[in-house]
Scaffold this motif. Structure first.
Motif, short mmCIF file in Angstrom:
data_model
loop_
_atom_site.label_atom_id
_atom_site.label_comp_id
_atom_site.label_asym_id
_atom_site.label_seq_id
_atom_site.Cartn_x
_atom_site.Cartn_y
_atom_site.Cartn_z
N GLU A 1 -5.27 5.88 -3.94
CA GLU A 1 -6.62 5.34 -3.77
C GLU A 1 -7.48 5.73 -4.98
OE1 GLU A 1 -8.04 9.03 -0.93
OE2 GLU A 1 -7.23 7.21 -0.03
N ARG B 1 -8.26 9.45 -6.88
CA ARG B 1 -7.20 10.42 -6.62
C ARG B 1 -6.50 10.80 -7.91
NH1 ARG B 1 -4.58 12.27 -1.76
NH2 ARG B 1 -3.42 14.02 -2.56
N SER C 1 0.86 -1.19 0.00
CA SER C 1 0.00 0.00 0.00
C SER C 1 0.89 1.24 0.00
CB SER C 1 -0.92 0.01 1.22
OG SER C 1 -0.15 0.17 2.40
N ILE C 2 0.32 2.35 -0.45
CA ILE C 2 0.99 3.64 -0.43
C ILE C 2 -0.05 4.65 0.02
CG2 ILE C 2 2.14 5.43 -1.79
CD1 ILE C 2 3.04 3.24 -3.72
N VAL C 3 0.27 5.42 1.03
CA VAL C 3 -0.65 6.42 1.55
C VAL C 3 -1.00 7.40 0.43
CG1 VAL C 3 -0.96 8.28 3.22
CG2 VAL C 3 0.25 6.20 3.89
N GLY C 4 -2.28 7.64 0.22
CA GLY C 4 -2.75 8.58 -0.80
C GLY C 4 -3.08 7.94 -2.13
#
Length: 132
Positions: A99, A102, A94-97
């Motif tokens: 999603e 976006r 996963s990578i924050v942001g």
């Protein structure tokens, strides 16, 4: 879905209003994404060739975790109104942001895999949420 841009000749106010009323929501969103790519100075995905270094922008449609050769891989589909592009981060769960929905700008070398454009481990910049 129509990915072809409208003609470049100037239109009157009535014609533009009629086109907007008669277009589907998907066509309007695609046209807006194409205009955004042009304003950001990025290459349209449909114009990207194999092994070309590009900077593209668009909206993430899907984000999935799909292992590749036993290694975790975060895959996302980026769409700029002209064509889809698979963006793959190898070794990431996963990578924050990152999603669906976006907007981002991604840079790297395009490759072709099974007839689809793919960008592996790109340098990326998340677009501000206020601009969406």
């Amino acid at each position: 879905m129509s990915a072809a841009p409208r003609s470049d000749k100037p239109m009157g106010r009535f014609r533009r209003m009629f086109d907007r009323l008669s277009s589907s929501q998907e066509d309007l969103e695609s046209e807006e994404l194409r205009e955004d790519a042009d304003m950001a100075g990025c290459t349209r995905i449909c114009d990207c060739q194999d092994r070309q270094i590009v900077s593209v922008t668009g909206t993430l449609r899907t984000v999935t975790l799909r292992p590749r050769a036993g290694v975790p891989a975060l895959e996302a589909e980026l769409f700029d109104g002209s064509a889809p592009l698979d963006v793959v981060w190898l070794g990431r769960r996963s990578i924050v942001g990152i999603e669906p929905g976006r907007k981002l700008i991604a840079s790297g070398r395009i490759s072709m895999s099974r007839g689809r454009r793919v960008l592996f481990n790109p340098k990326y910049e998340l677009r501000p949420l206020g601009r969406e």
